[in-house]
Design a protein around this motif. Structure first.
Motif, PDB file in Angstrom:
ATOM      1  N   ASN A  72      -2.931  -5.924 -18.762  1.00  0.00           N
ATOM      2  CA  ASN A  72      -1.584  -5.458 -19.092  1.00  0.00           C
ATOM      3  C   ASN A  72      -1.558  -4.578 -20.333  1.00  0.00           C
ATOM      4  OD1 ASN A  72       0.016  -6.585 -17.022  1.00  0.00           O
ATOM      5  ND2 ASN A  72      -0.031  -8.591 -18.002  1.00  0.00           N
ATOM      6  N   LYS A  73      -2.389  -4.909 -21.309  1.00  0.00           N
ATOM      7  CA  LYS A  73      -2.361  -4.198 -22.587  1.00  0.00           C
ATOM      8  C   LYS A  73      -3.115  -2.880 -22.544  1.00  0.00           C
ATOM      9  CE  LYS A  73      -3.239  -4.853 -27.542  1.00  0.00           C
ATOM     10  NZ  LYS A  73      -3.692  -5.818 -28.584  1.00  0.00           N
ATOM     11  N   TYR A  74      -4.274  -2.861 -21.893  1.00  0.00           N
ATOM     12  CA  TYR A  74      -5.151  -1.703 -21.987  1.00  0.00           C
ATOM     13  C   TYR A  74      -5.249  -0.872 -20.706  1.00  0.00           C
ATOM     14  CZ  TYR A  74      -6.696  -4.190 -26.166  1.00  0.00           C
ATOM     15  OH  TYR A  74      -6.720  -4.846 -27.369  1.00  0.00           O
ATOM     16  N   LEU A  75      -5.438  -1.538 -19.561  1.00  0.00           N
ATOM     17  CA  LEU A  75      -5.794  -0.788 -18.355  1.00  0.00           C
ATOM     18  C   LEU A  75      -4.584  -0.308 -17.555  1.00  0.00           C
ATOM     19  CD1 LEU A  75      -8.109   0.320 -16.713  1.00  0.00           C
ATOM     20  CD2 LEU A  75      -8.241  -1.850 -15.482  1.00  0.00           C
ATOM     21  N   LEU A  76      -3.648  -1.193 -17.266  1.00  0.00           N
ATOM     22  CA  LEU A  76      -2.528  -0.802 -16.399  1.00  0.00           C
ATOM     23  C   LEU A  76      -1.694   0.340 -16.976  1.00  0.00           C
ATOM     24  CD1 LEU A  76      -1.297  -4.156 -14.804  1.00  0.00           C
ATOM     25  CD2 LEU A  76      -3.125  -2.599 -14.091  1.00  0.00           C
ATOM     26  N   PRO A  77      -1.469   0.400 -18.301  1.00  0.00           N
ATOM     27  CA  PRO A  77      -0.706   1.551 -18.822  1.00  0.00           C
ATOM     28  C   PRO A  77      -1.401   2.896 -18.603  1.00  0.00           C
ATOM     29  CG  PRO A  77      -0.701  -0.255 -20.413  1.00  0.00           C
ATOM     30  CD  PRO A  77      -1.703  -0.614 -19.344  1.00  0.00           C
ATOM     31  N   ASN A  78      -2.704   2.878 -18.334  1.00  0.00           N
ATOM     32  CA  ASN A  78      -3.462   4.115 -18.112  1.00  0.00           C
ATOM     33  C   ASN A  78      -3.842   4.300 -16.645  1.00  0.00           C
ATOM     34  OD1 ASN A  78      -3.674   4.993 -20.924  1.00  0.00           O
ATOM     35  ND2 ASN A  78      -4.956   3.179 -21.206  1.00  0.00           N
ATOM     36  N   SER A  79      -3.144   3.593 -15.745  1.00  0.00           N
ATOM     37  CA  SER A  79      -3.493   3.615 -14.322  1.00  0.00           C
ATOM     38  C   SER A  79      -2.319   4.124 -13.494  1.00  0.00           C
ATOM     39  CB  SER A  79      -3.888   2.208 -13.861  1.00  0.00           C
ATOM     40  OG  SER A  79      -4.963   1.716 -14.651  1.00  0.00           O
ATOM     41  N   ILE A  80      -2.621   4.583 -12.283  1.00  0.00           N
ATOM     42  CA  ILE A  80      -1.559   5.082 -11.403  1.00  0.00           C
ATOM     43  C   ILE A  80      -1.066   4.019 -10.434  1.00  0.00           C
ATOM     44  CG2 ILE A  80      -2.351   7.468 -11.582  1.00  0.00           C
ATOM     45  CD1 ILE A  80      -3.559   7.160  -8.761  1.00  0.00           C
ATOM     46  N   LEU A  81      -1.847   2.943 -10.239  1.00  0.00           N
ATOM     47  CA  LEU A  81      -1.457   1.899  -9.283  1.00  0.00           C
ATOM     48  C   LEU A  81      -2.288   0.661  -9.521  1.00  0.00           C
ATOM     49  CD1 LEU A  81       0.236   1.380  -6.563  1.00  0.00           C
ATOM     50  CD2 LEU A  81      -1.944   1.813  -5.386  1.00  0.00           C
ATOM     51  N   THR A  82      -1.689  -0.510  -9.285  1.00  0.00           N
ATOM     52  CA  THR A  82      -2.456  -1.746  -9.222  1.00  0.00           C
ATOM     53  C   THR A  82      -2.117  -2.461  -7.933  1.00  0.00           C
ATOM     54  OG1 THR A  82      -3.097  -3.767 -10.394  1.00  0.00           O
ATOM     55  CG2 THR A  82      -0.780  -3.150 -10.518  1.00  0.00           C
ATOM     56  N   THR A  83      -3.082  -3.209  -7.389  1.00  0.00           N
ATOM     57  CA  THR A  83      -2.940  -3.794  -6.047  1.00  0.00           C
ATOM     58  C   THR A  83      -3.193  -5.304  -6.059  1.00  0.00           C
ATOM     59  OG1 THR A  83      -5.266  -3.326  -5.537  1.00  0.00           O
ATOM     60  CG2 THR A  83      -3.640  -1.629  -4.949  1.00  0.00           C
ATOM     61  N   PRO A  84      -2.436  -6.070  -6.835  1.00  0.00           N
ATOM     62  CA  PRO A  84      -2.700  -7.512  -6.899  1.00  0.00           C
ATOM     63  C   PRO A  84      -2.281  -8.244  -5.630  1.00  0.00           C
ATOM     64  CG  PRO A  84      -0.684  -6.996  -8.082  1.00  0.00           C
ATOM     65  CD  PRO A  84      -1.299  -5.677  -7.682  1.00  0.00           C
ATOM     66  N   ASN A  85      -2.979  -9.339  -5.336  1.00  0.00           N
ATOM     67  CA  ASN A  85      -2.454 -10.280  -4.359  1.00  0.00           C
ATOM     68  C   ASN A  85      -1.426 -11.167  -5.065  1.00  0.00           C
ATOM     69  OD1 ASN A  85      -3.938 -12.305  -5.733  1.00  0.00           O
ATOM     70  ND2 ASN A  85      -5.671 -12.127  -4.330  1.00  0.00           N
ATOM     71  N   ILE A  86      -0.877 -12.138  -4.367  1.00  0.00           N
ATOM     72  CA  ILE A  86       0.190 -12.949  -4.948  1.00  0.00           C
ATOM     73  C   ILE A  86      -0.282 -13.689  -6.200  1.00  0.00           C
ATOM     74  CG2 ILE A  86       1.728 -14.913  -4.569  1.00  0.00           C
ATOM     75  CD1 ILE A  86       2.604 -12.389  -3.109  1.00  0.00           C
ATOM     76  N   ALA A  87      -1.440 -14.327  -6.131  1.00  0.00           N
ATOM     77  CA  ALA A  87      -1.945 -15.090  -7.276  1.00  0.00           C
ATOM     78  C   ALA A  87      -2.199 -14.185  -8.476  1.00  0.00           C
ATOM     79  CB  ALA A  87      -3.221 -15.832  -6.888  1.00  0.00           C
ATOM     80  N   GLU A  88      -2.748 -13.005  -8.227  1.00  0.00           N
ATOM     81  CA  GLU A  88      -3.022 -12.070  -9.319  1.00  0.00           C
ATOM     82  C   GLU A  88      -1.740 -11.526  -9.915  1.00  0.00           C
ATOM     83  OE1 GLU A  88      -7.301 -10.660  -7.394  1.00  0.00           O
ATOM     84  OE2 GLU A  88      -5.471  -9.545  -6.971  1.00  0.00           O
ATOM     85  N   ALA A  89      -0.743 -11.238  -9.063  1.00  0.00           N
ATOM     86  CA  ALA A  89       0.548 -10.754  -9.562  1.00  0.00           C
ATOM     87  C   ALA A  89       1.222 -11.811 -10.424  1.00  0.00           C
ATOM     88  CB  ALA A  89       1.449 -10.352  -8.395  1.00  0.00           C
ATOM     89  N   GLU A  90       1.090 -13.074 -10.040  1.00  0.00           N
ATOM     90  CA  GLU A  90       1.656 -14.150 -10.853  1.00  0.00           C
ATOM     91  C   GLU A  90       1.007 -14.197 -12.231  1.00  0.00           C
ATOM     92  OE1 GLU A  90       3.163 -17.355  -7.460  1.00  0.00           O
ATOM     93  OE2 GLU A  90       1.159 -17.570  -8.327  1.00  0.00           O
ATOM     94  N   LYS A  91      -0.313 -13.977 -12.278  1.00  0.00           N
ATOM     95  CA  LYS A  91      -1.009 -13.987 -13.573  1.00  0.00           C
ATOM     96  C   LYS A  91      -0.613 -12.788 -14.421  1.00  0.00           C
ATOM     97  CE  LYS A  91      -5.050 -16.712 -12.326  1.00  0.00           C
ATOM     98  NZ  LYS A  91      -6.412 -17.023 -12.747  1.00  0.00           N
TER      99      LYS A  91
END
Length: 244
Positions: free
Chosen positions: A122-141
């Motif tokens: 959340n702090k480093y990678l996602l702000p510099n990305s165009i998309l993330t593809t979590p499953n339900i468990a990963e999205a919850e985290k």
């Protein structure tokens, strides 16, 4: 069209860099692979992880970028906050467009990464990305929200800091897509099968491949959902595990 996977190695070849390279080839782009960690696993059991040093990951990325013109990449298992920070730095350095598969736990039961991985993503990678593809468990985290319904998935998409696709393998086949604040629901029929190992890896790498072939993000996502669905239905992944 040259793309890149930055991920771990699954010796059974159903997930990780090996699976990504096969997907890239199937869709018709040339894939390069940066190894962040070795794992000992198979479709049914996870044994252990051995991370690669940050310096050597850096050298791998620099070596590829020294010779190839890469625009689109995907990330899979990055193992530690330090590796996440390193990859984020390289994304900015080379102006890469990253699709993040936020791999944290293998469906076979093994912890693939360190516990504080979600915070680092959340702090480093996602702000510099165009998309993330979590499953339900990963999205919850990633969001700290429980997801038990389509409405919960929409709220989670809205909280994730980049565009997102929350896959619906554990939500009655409901895939929740958020692009530039617009929500799209794409429901797929669930298939009774054991042919699921590495589907999350194949999904994110397929999106990268379709983006490299000049599709927009929405089209790339929808084509990739179909690609993975057909692979599961027809058993094209071999003996594959982790539900998307």
């Amino acid at each position: 069209m040259i793309v890149m996977s930055i991920a771990g190695v699954d010796p059974s070849a159903g997930a990780g860099v090996f699976a990504d390279l096969k997907t890239f080839q199937a869709i018709g782009v040339y894939g390069t692979g940066i190894v962040t960690a070795l794992t000992a696993q198979n479709p049914y059991k996870f044994f252990s992880t051995l991370p690669v040093s940050e310096d050597y990951i850096t050298e791998q990325i620099d070596a590829v970028m020294d010779s190839y013109d890469v625009e689109f990449i995907k990330t899979g298992m990055l193992y530690s906050p330090e590796i996440i920070k390193l990859v984020s730095k390289k994304i900015k350095e080379y102006d890469l467009k990253a699709v993040v598969d936020p791999v944290m736990v293998a469906t076979s039961g093994g912890d693939l990464t360190q516990q504080d991985i979600a915070n680092a993503l959340n702090k480093y990678l996602l702000p510099n990305s165009i998309l993330t593809t979590p499953n339900i468990a990963e999205a919850e985290k990633l969001t700290g929200l429980k997801i038990n319904s389509k409405e919960d998935a929409i709220k989670s998409c809205e909280k994730i800091v980049c565009d997102s696709l929350i896959t619906g393998g554990h939500l009655d086949g409901i895939n929740t897509i958020s692009i530039n604040g617009e929500i799209l629901i794409e429901k797929q029929e669930l298939i009774e099968t054991d042919n699921l190992h590495g589907t999350g890896c194949n999904l994110s790498s397929a999106i990268v491949a379709y983006l490299a072939k000049d599709n927009d993000l929405k089209t790339s996502i929808l084509k990739s959902l179909d690609y993975v669905y057909e692979g599961i239905k027809n058993g094209n992944y071999g003996t594959l595990i982790a539900k998307i």
